[in-house]
Structures are given as C-alpha cells and as structure tokens.
Write an enzyme that holds these catalytic residues in place. Sequence first.
Site, PDB file in Angstrom:
ATOM      1  CD  GLU A   1      -2.466  -3.487   8.893  1.00  0.00           C
ATOM      2  OE1 GLU A   1      -1.933  -2.369   8.744  1.00  0.00           O
ATOM      3  OE2 GLU A   1      -3.173  -4.030   8.019  1.00  0.00           O
TER       4      GLU A   1
ATOM      5  CG  HIS B   1      -2.066  -0.959   1.055  1.00  0.00           C
ATOM      6  ND1 HIS B   1      -2.615  -1.671   2.093  1.00  0.00           N
ATOM      7  CD2 HIS B   1      -2.777  -1.302  -0.065  1.00  0.00           C
ATOM      8  CE1 HIS B   1      -3.612  -2.419   1.626  1.00  0.00           C
ATOM      9  NE2 HIS B   1      -3.727  -2.207   0.334  1.00  0.00           N
TER      10      HIS B   1
ATOM     11  CD  GLU C   1      -0.947   0.449   4.572  1.00  0.00           C
ATOM     12  OE1 GLU C   1      -0.413  -0.672   4.682  1.00  0.00           O
ATOM     13  OE2 GLU C   1      -2.174   0.614   4.511  1.00  0.00           O
TER      14      GLU C   1
ATOM     15  CG  HIS D   1      -0.123  -4.025   4.979  1.00  0.00           C
ATOM     16  ND1 HIS D   1      -0.885  -3.557   3.951  1.00  0.00           N
ATOM     17  CD2 HIS D   1       0.331  -5.234   4.587  1.00  0.00           C
ATOM     18  CE1 HIS D   1      -0.902  -4.447   2.967  1.00  0.00           C
ATOM     19  NE2 HIS D   1      -0.170  -5.474   3.325  1.00  0.00           N
TER      20      HIS D   1
HETATM   21 ZN   LIG Z   1      -2.134  -1.866   4.103  1.00  0.00          ZN
END
Ligand SMILES: [Zn+2]
Length: 396
Positions: free
Chosen positions: A366, A162, A165, A307
């Site tokens: 994350e 992403h 990110e 992420h």
């Molecule tokens: Zn992500």
Amino acid sequence: MDVIVRRGDSLWYYSQLFHLNLQLILDSNRELQPNQLSIGQRIRIPGFVAQDYQVQPGDSLWSIARNRNLPLDAVLLVNQNINPNQLQVGQMIKVPIRITWRLVQGRQFYDYTKMMRDIRRLQSVYPFMQVSTIGESVLGNNIPELLVGNGTKRIHYNASFHANEWITTPVLMTFINDYLLSLTNQNLIRGIVTSRLYEQTSLSIVPMVNPDGVSLVINGPPEVEPWRSRVVELNRGRTDFSDWKANIRGVDLNDQFPAKWEEERARNPDEPGPRDYGGERPLSEPEAVAMAELTRRRDFARVLAFHTQGRVIYWGYENLEPPESEIIVNEFARVSGYEPVKTIESWAGYKDWFIQDWRRPGFTVELGRGVNPLPLTQFDEIYQDVLGIFLAGLYM
Ligand SMILES: [Zn+2]
C-alpha cells in the site's frame, strides 16, 4: 535502433561496439539464429536511436564519432550508403545516440492511452522487453503484460487493480523504465548490479489491471451507452468518480478471487457500486479472469500487488504463507520504511488467492498515505520509498 549486417559483423562485435551486454542484443532479436547472420539482415540494437545530423564545416565522421564517445565504426555502421572520404557540408547523416533519459514521465494524470503509448515507446527502444496481451477489459481494452529478464525465478508485479489507486501504474512504469535504462547503460541502481537481476529473474508486469476503471476516475464516464448512464447510476447520480475502485460494472476486482470469497461477500455490499462489491460469483469479471489465467500459466515464485494507501505491506493469509514471506517482508520494510502487517479481516484478494493456492509469498503493498486518489505531489516521494521494494522483490 536498427543496423544492417555487413560482411564480418557478429552480434558479439555489436555488443563491443555499443558497450552493450550481448544477452540484451540476443534477446532483442529472438527470431534470429545468432550464429547465422547474413549480410543485409536487419538487427535491433537496444538503448540507442539513430538521429539525423547535418554535416557542418570542419566535420569528419571521425570527429563526429569522437564528440559522441562512439567508435568510428559505430557511425560507419549506420551510414553504409555514404562515402566517408567525400563528406559534404549540409549532407544528412545518421548518428547513433545512447539513450540515457527516461521515456516515461510518470508524474502526470496517467490513463490507459498514456500507458499504451509509453509501452510502445519502451518496446521500440528496448526490444528485449516482451509485450503481450493477457485479456480484455469489459470495454474491450487489451490488458498488457510486460516481461523483462531471462532467469528461472519468475516474479510478478501488478498495479491499478483499484481504479482510484491509478498512481501505482505510473510508479511501476517508471520503475520499468529505470530498470531498462540501467540494463543498457550498465548503471547500478542503489548499488545493485541489475544485469544480475536480468540473468536470474524473469519479471512479469501487468501495469494496469483495471483500465476501464482508471479511465473512469481520470477522464469521467465513457461516451458510450449503456455504460455512461449505468456508471452514474451506480455512483448514485454523482459525476465525481474519485472514490471509484471497481471495474466499469461496479465489481471490485480485488474481491473476486476464490479465497473465502463467500466470507468477503458477506461483509460487503451485495450489489454493484464504486467499491467492495465482490460480484455474483468469484472470477465473474474478465479482468480478474485474465489475472487468474496469467498466474496459473506463468507459475510465479512470488507476486506483489501495488495499491494505495497506508504505507503498509500485507504479507499473510490464514497462516498459509511460507516462512520466507516474513523474511522477505522484513527486507521490504527495511528498504522502504513501510510497516509489515500480517493480516487484516479481508479475503478474496489476489494475493490471498495466490498464497492459498500456491503457498508461496504474496504481498499487497500500500503506497503513500492520504486520501485516494493520492495527489501527484506525492509521486517522487512514493517512488523513492517503493524503489527499494521493486529491487528487493527481484534480489531476495
Ligand atoms: Zn486497493
């Protein structure tokens, strides 16, 4: 650093001379027949640079070596053309310097150009790290893969699926740099002997899956048309791309994998945009194709996709994950303080597809907490949290 083979030299002798694990020297010179060195041949010595030094009054090669904690022969080896008994003040010689500092400075706006420059630097100092290209982005940027280690356990880490990110890329690059440093200097990281990790695992790293998207978030729209007008239009006329997650065509690369792709598509936008659009079909985008092909080719035992944000680790998919996934995620949680979460209402992600097709452990980690892109002020804290996960991903 390169050295030229003299009569009687061997790679084993170089490993003694420079206090290096022999395997790292072997892996830095893969094209050689290690038992058939010939005089005059060039050998790469990882973790060192040869620095120019101007001879000062009172210097001898012996004192120069001793002041740098090197055997005299290490200095002689890189100065084969000089007469050690006729050293002249002002003369330039070479001195081997052991690299004990990071080459990667992660705490900065870290775009594709910076990453590629750092990869070249790391590769020249640590030639046992192998670099290849797994494919091209929509805009034609090569997507690099780094490989470190000799083991049979094949592990994969990736970052920046992403775009906004992107901090995951310098975090992961910093880890690679620290891993390489600990291998050549034989230092522990958090009490762990990394040479054992090097022997047991082979770590595949794709530090930036979505280079075009990262460039868009950090540097703004590309110069070239039609992309420039197209991305502004997809962004509804806004020139601030800080909430852009997709690739340059407005496809979310982590909604592109054939794991209940239709269900993910049904709950998401049905046209290209900054985030969550899964494309016209699974694997329509070259970046997602490159990741799928790499994953099929390498047959990974385990994958971790990094992420931001939330300080959580997703580890399940439709109850298809193996029992060891839970054991591994509990160790990740222990070393990081992050919270394990089995599943959320989400499909078609890279780790979903990996779990579904291989029934092996796959994780989405994350990092950090806040609003993406996470500020660089969080860099050091994130790195300290996730360092344990990077290591546990290798030793578990
Ligand atoms: Zn992500």
